[in-house]
Write an enzyme that holds these catalytic residues in place. Sequence first.
Site, PDB file in Angstrom:
ATOM      1  N   LYS A   1      10.150  83.566   0.646  1.00  0.00           N
ATOM      2  CA  LYS A   1       8.890  82.980   1.124  1.00  0.00           C
ATOM      3  C   LYS A   1       8.920  81.475   0.893  1.00  0.00           C
ATOM      4  O   LYS A   1       8.872  81.008  -0.244  1.00  0.00           O
ATOM      5  CB  LYS A   1       7.676  83.554   0.384  1.00  0.00           C
TER       6      LYS A   1
ATOM      7  N   GLU B   1      12.072  77.741 -11.812  1.00  0.00           N
ATOM      8  CA  GLU B   1      12.416  76.316 -11.718  1.00  0.00           C
ATOM      9  C   GLU B   1      11.096  75.589 -11.553  1.00  0.00           C
ATOM     10  O   GLU B   1      10.516  75.589 -10.472  1.00  0.00           O
ATOM     11  CB  GLU B   1      13.321  76.070 -10.527  1.00  0.00           C
TER      12      GLU B   1
ATOM     13  N   CYS C   1      11.238  67.280  -9.021  1.00  0.00           N
ATOM     14  CA  CYS C   1      10.858  67.883 -10.296  1.00  0.00           C
ATOM     15  C   CYS C   1      11.504  67.198 -11.499  1.00  0.00           C
ATOM     16  O   CYS C   1      10.904  67.118 -12.560  1.00  0.00           O
ATOM     17  CB  CYS C   1      11.228  69.360 -10.283  1.00  0.00           C
TER      18      CYS C   1
ATOM     19  N   GLU D   1       2.367  66.118 -14.892  1.00  0.00           N
ATOM     20  CA  GLU D   1       3.252  65.876 -13.755  1.00  0.00           C
ATOM     21  C   GLU D   1       2.420  65.408 -12.563  1.00  0.00           C
ATOM     22  O   GLU D   1       1.483  66.087 -12.148  1.00  0.00           O
ATOM     23  CB  GLU D   1       3.996  67.165 -13.377  1.00  0.00           C
TER      24      GLU D   1
HETATM   25  P1  NDP Z   1       3.367  75.600  -6.098  1.00  0.00           P
HETATM   26  O1  NDP Z   1       3.502  76.159  -7.452  1.00  0.00           O
HETATM   27  O2  NDP Z   1       2.038  75.215  -5.614  1.00  0.00           O
HETATM   28  O3  NDP Z   1       3.956  76.609  -5.007  1.00  0.00           O
HETATM   29  C1  NDP Z   1       5.268  77.123  -5.095  1.00  0.00           C
HETATM   30  C2  NDP Z   1       5.380  78.367  -4.250  1.00  0.00           C
HETATM   31  O4  NDP Z   1       4.640  79.430  -4.853  1.00  0.00           O
HETATM   32  C3  NDP Z   1       4.820  78.201  -2.852  1.00  0.00           C
HETATM   33  O5  NDP Z   1       5.636  78.912  -1.945  1.00  0.00           O
HETATM   34  C4  NDP Z   1       3.452  78.826  -2.993  1.00  0.00           C
HETATM   35  O6  NDP Z   1       2.910  79.227  -1.758  1.00  0.00           O
HETATM   36  C5  NDP Z   1       3.772  80.018  -3.895  1.00  0.00           C
HETATM   37  N1  NDP Z   1       2.650  80.598  -4.602  1.00  0.00           N
HETATM   38  C6  NDP Z   1       1.369  80.152  -4.718  1.00  0.00           C
HETATM   39  N2  NDP Z   1       0.630  81.001  -5.469  1.00  0.00           N
HETATM   40  C7  NDP Z   1       1.451  82.013  -5.845  1.00  0.00           C
HETATM   41  C8  NDP Z   1       1.294  83.189  -6.648  1.00  0.00           C
HETATM   42  N3  NDP Z   1       0.135  83.500  -7.217  1.00  0.00           N
HETATM   43  N4  NDP Z   1       2.361  83.995  -6.832  1.00  0.00           N
HETATM   44  C9  NDP Z   1       3.569  83.682  -6.300  1.00  0.00           C
HETATM   45  N5  NDP Z   1       3.781  82.593  -5.518  1.00  0.00           N
HETATM   46  C10 NDP Z   1       2.747  81.752  -5.306  1.00  0.00           C
HETATM   47  O7  NDP Z   1       4.377  74.356  -6.058  1.00  0.00           O
HETATM   48  P2  NDP Z   1       4.543  73.270  -4.910  1.00  0.00           P
HETATM   49  O8  NDP Z   1       4.961  73.945  -3.664  1.00  0.00           O
HETATM   50  O9  NDP Z   1       3.326  72.419  -4.935  1.00  0.00           O
HETATM   51  O10 NDP Z   1       5.800  72.430  -5.411  1.00  0.00           O
HETATM   52  C11 NDP Z   1       5.716  71.390  -6.323  1.00  0.00           C
HETATM   53  C12 NDP Z   1       6.114  71.869  -7.714  1.00  0.00           C
HETATM   54  O11 NDP Z   1       7.413  72.449  -7.683  1.00  0.00           O
HETATM   55  C13 NDP Z   1       6.189  70.759  -8.734  1.00  0.00           C
HETATM   56  O12 NDP Z   1       5.599  71.173  -9.937  1.00  0.00           O
HETATM   57  C14 NDP Z   1       7.672  70.577  -8.940  1.00  0.00           C
HETATM   58  O13 NDP Z   1       8.023  70.030 -10.179  1.00  0.00           O
HETATM   59  C15 NDP Z   1       8.203  71.961  -8.752  1.00  0.00           C
HETATM   60  N6  NDP Z   1       9.614  71.983  -8.391  1.00  0.00           N
HETATM   61  C16 NDP Z   1      10.544  72.349  -9.338  1.00  0.00           C
HETATM   62  C17 NDP Z   1      11.888  72.315  -9.048  1.00  0.00           C
HETATM   63  C18 NDP Z   1      12.897  72.753 -10.052  1.00  0.00           C
HETATM   64  O14 NDP Z   1      14.024  73.063  -9.658  1.00  0.00           O
HETATM   65  N7  NDP Z   1      12.585  72.792 -11.343  1.00  0.00           N
HETATM   66  C19 NDP Z   1      12.365  71.854  -7.733  1.00  0.00           C
HETATM   67  C20 NDP Z   1      11.306  71.517  -6.811  1.00  0.00           C
HETATM   68  C21 NDP Z   1       9.982  71.558  -7.153  1.00  0.00           C
HETATM   69  P3  NDP Z   1       2.096  78.176  -0.853  1.00  0.00           P
HETATM   70  O15 NDP Z   1       2.496  76.791  -1.246  1.00  0.00           O
HETATM   71  O16 NDP Z   1       2.492  78.517   0.522  1.00  0.00           O
HETATM   72  O17 NDP Z   1       0.665  78.418  -1.181  1.00  0.00           O
END
Ligand code: NDP
Length: 418
Positions: free
Chosen positions: A174, A248, A282, A384
């Site tokens: 997803k 991650e 990140c 962050e």
């Molecule tokens: P989010 O946590 O908002 O979303 C991540 C994913 O989880 C999306 O696909 C989101 O769907 C989905 N999601 C939302 N709610 C749920 C739930 N209850 N259960 C399971 N999945 C869910 O992160 P962002 O997309 O805003 O990305 C930014 C974040 O990602 C930052 O904190 C960044 O640091 C981190 N990140 C970490 C990396 C690493 O390797 N450590 C690399 C890249 C980013 P949807 O968005 O469609 O609602």
Amino acid sequence: MLLKCYKNFINGAYLANSSGETFEVINPATGKVIYQVEVADEKIKQQAITSAQQGFAKWSAMSATQRSRLLLKAVALLRERNDELAKIEVLDTGKPWQEASVVDVESGADSIEFFAGLAPGIEGNQQPIDGDFYYTRRDPLGICAGIGAWNYPLQIACWKAAPALACGNSMIFKPSEETPLGALKLAEIFTEAGIPDGVFNVVQGAGEVGAWLSHHEDIAKISFTGEVNTGKKAMTAAASTLKDVTMELGGKSPLIIFDDADIDNAVSAAMLGNFYTQGEICTNGTRVFVQKSAYPKFIEKLVQRTSQNIIVGDPMAPETNFGALISRKHFNTVLDYIKVGVKEGATLLHGGKSIQPENASEGYFIAPTIFTDCTDEMTICREEIFGPVMSILTFDNEDEVINRANSTKYGLAAGVFT
Ligand code: NDP
């Protein structure tokens, strides 16, 4: 103009949902809707599970060498289509073409190549026991779910698919609702490479679809990339069926610069670690600790190079090296953090405001921002921000800075220049 509407990718093909529900995807550099996507409804979800079960049966029965060969075909296709895929990433994320055309697809392909290379070499072991022996062997888990963030959409899909598929698992992926196309293109490429139908499926939608995956009892593992708080929800849900998880998550990483460092090099790192992908990375070194004796020189060079070398504008323009933030909502969040930084007493040395570049005046752009006179307790040094906001702190000695650098709830990354 009628916008294209993408469907979910199930069992090797695009499959229409029954509900007719869709969502829109916006180009962050223009604020305009660029295409629509069908939401995974009950029909899609059920078929995704059936498809991944069937895909797993076929894929796990193949030898690791056969799987490796097919994955390497996908790697070649990814590289062949670099520019087409990089353009999708630029339009979906707002990041500069300069980056996407050399990093996003390439690093995704590298990851699949790496794991495809490892797969045939994975072995168990054997141990003697009371004159006899026992042995272990590595078996795939079954269906793995991948849930991705929006900053490196195709790369994250590749990084999650690579180890899972190389080891014989199937995957339901997803992507973030904000950047859903890259994963669909990866699914097309896997199919074209000859990977059996059902091995890599893509379901679309918001957090609810991610939550469904995290809870589902037929899914053996979740690999999640996103924010800490969302990660906690996914991990809690995964615990309900004792799934394996890989998380991650976010960061507030320190970058430590000692006075004996090559200062030009350290300035490059601070800029890269805060302004690459307009700060939406990140591992960014957003807390920049500079030893007091090096501070004047560091600041002078940092401000000079940030003012002169960063080109904000239409991400597809070849000269642009700093793009738009992912969404209006995120743009407002980052501006709010900047206001909080000022309110809590940090000095705004550079940027700190939105900008309207001539060639992309409707986009979600925020200038590269540098705060000085920061303290460890300030909100901008603790949370962050995930945008182009650098906080500079000073220190006297090594013990002190290591203590302060480690004083964070996040893990993830760290850098030292000395
Ligand atoms: P989010 O946590 O908002 O979303 C991540 C994913 O989880 C999306 O696909 C989101 O769907 C989905 N999601 C939302 N709610 C749920 C739930 N209850 N259960 C399971 N999945 C869910 O992160 P962002 O997309 O805003 O990305 C930014 C974040 O990602 C930052 O904190 C960044 O640091 C981190 N990140 C970490 C990396 C690493 O390797 N450590 C690399 C890249 C980013 P949807 O968005 O469609 O609602």
